[in-house]
Design an enzyme around this catalytic site. Structure first.
Site, short mmCIF file in Angstrom:
data_model
loop_
_atom_site.label_atom_id
_atom_site.label_comp_id
_atom_site.label_asym_id
_atom_site.label_seq_id
_atom_site.Cartn_x
_atom_site.Cartn_y
_atom_site.Cartn_z
CG ASP A 31 -5.82 8.78 -7.35
OD1 ASP A 31 -7.04 8.05 -7.37
OD2 ASP A 31 -5.89 10.01 -7.58
CB ILE A 32 -1.85 3.48 -7.79
CG1 ILE A 32 -0.92 2.23 -7.30
CG2 ILE A 32 -1.22 4.11 -8.97
CD1 ILE A 32 -0.89 1.18 -8.16
#
Length: 359
Positions: free
Chosen positions: A161-162
């Site tokens: 995930d970012i």
């Protein structure tokens, strides 16, 4: 103010987001979740005609300091320590008031809010994406220009995930360049100086750094995508539990390792991924207790494990979850920060570099 700040940032980055929940404040959506839990415990349902009124207060200040640092960096004149505090050596405020945040809301634009994903945002949306705003583009665009390639393919060993940091030696990747018109700079031993210069050019951009650029024959490069599920990854998660957790609970959870877990496709990615049950292995797990409610957990897991869902259970879609192993209810434990500390893969591999044949 954390949720307000983050929702502003998301709205600037993705103005195309829409739907019934977008205009609903986060705290209202959160309260809706608590009402369901209260109803299950009490057997009563909420109604506007009731004389009983409940006030629910949410307090979560773990990210206040990092949010304040962001605002001080982007708006130094609006969020600075007063002369009075500096002269009296008082500690600077660690949070932001709603009034202060409202004063800069209109000035938080897309450029300030911009983040750097590994791959470009999905192109399914109506508006064209902004080019060059991903790790793959920042790497591939420079390589294509350097070697006159018509196209490229960016392949990595997994993705996160970012909001997850990739630490250690970084994420292994390979770039395939197609139809290159300029190949002499990487013939023979020329590639050593050429790729060193390319690495320096890539790293001159902000938000990205690559190490150990080298050339690989196709059969070696293709091994990056082979046996993905056989790889292991090491994580460190900073977690919070609503209920206090004892040393005995940590010891009990640790004693269950190694174990096999079953994960249904998480709710947060169900829109873009098929609904499947996946078996994954947690090989090692250790804890560092910070206080009764905060702790760090270090994990080594099979690649492809959804770590966030393993921690909080994802409404029972991951079984067993860390919440279950610790003996607390689903959803009572969650991740505040997550880091990948290592991908168990030697990359680039140690091979005897021989002249690459170009077709």
């Amino acid at each position: 103010m954390k949720t307000v700040n983050r929702e502003i940032l998301v709205s600037r980055i993705r103005p195309d987001f829409n739907g019934t929940l977008v205009a609903v404040p986060y705290k209202v959506r959160n309260i809706d979740g608590y009402l369901k839990k209260l109803s299950s415990y009490s057997g009563k349902r909420p109604t506007l005609s009731s004389d009983l009124q409940l006030m629910i207060t949410f307090e979560q200040d773990e990210s206040d300091f990092s949010d304040l640092q962001f605002l001080q960096k982007e708006f130094p004149n609006d969020f600075r320590v007063s002369k009075r505090n500096r002269n009296s050596h008082q500690e600077a405020a660690s949070s932001v008031s709603k009034q202060q945040l409202q004063q800069v809301t209109g000035r938080i634009n897309e450029q300030i809010a911009k983040c750097l994903p590994q791959s470009p945002w999905s192109e399914e949306k109506d508006e064209p994406r902004e080019p060059g705003n991903s790790v793959s583009e920042k790497v591939c665009d420079i390589l294509k220009k350097q070697f006159g390639a018509s196209d490229s393919r960016f392949v990595t060993s997994g993705r996160e995930d970012i909001d997850v940091r990739m630490l250690g030696t970084g994420r292994p990747f390979v770039v395939e360049l197609r139809n290159c018109r300029i190949t002499s700079p990487v013939r023979g031993l020329n590639y050593l100086e050429t790729l060193k210069a390319v690495e320096k050019t890539i790293n001159s951009q902000k938000d990205i750094k690559v190490n150990f650029l080298t050339r690989l024959p196709r059969d070696i490069a293709e091994k990056l995508s082979v046996g993905q599920e056989d790889k292991r990854k090491q994580y460190c998660a900073y977690c919070y539990s609503i209920l206090p957790i004892s040393d005995e609970q940590f010891a009990t959870a640790r004693s269950k390792i190694p174990l096999t877990i079953v994960q249904k496709t998480p709710v947060r990615v169900l829109k873009r991924r098929a609904l499947l049950d996946r078996e994954r292995t947690v090989y090692t797990m250790d804890f560092l207790k910070l206080d009764d409610h905060h702790f760090e957990v270090r994990l080594e897991t099979q690649a492809g494990t959804y770590i966030k869902e393993f921690v909080h259970g994802d409404f029972g879609r991951t079984r067993p979850s860390l919440a279950e192993l610790l003996g607390v209810d689903q959803g009572e434990v969650d991740i505040l920060e997550l880091d990948v500390e290592q991908v168990d893969l030697e990359w680039p591999p140690s091979i005897k570099q021989s002249p690459i044949k170009f077709r």
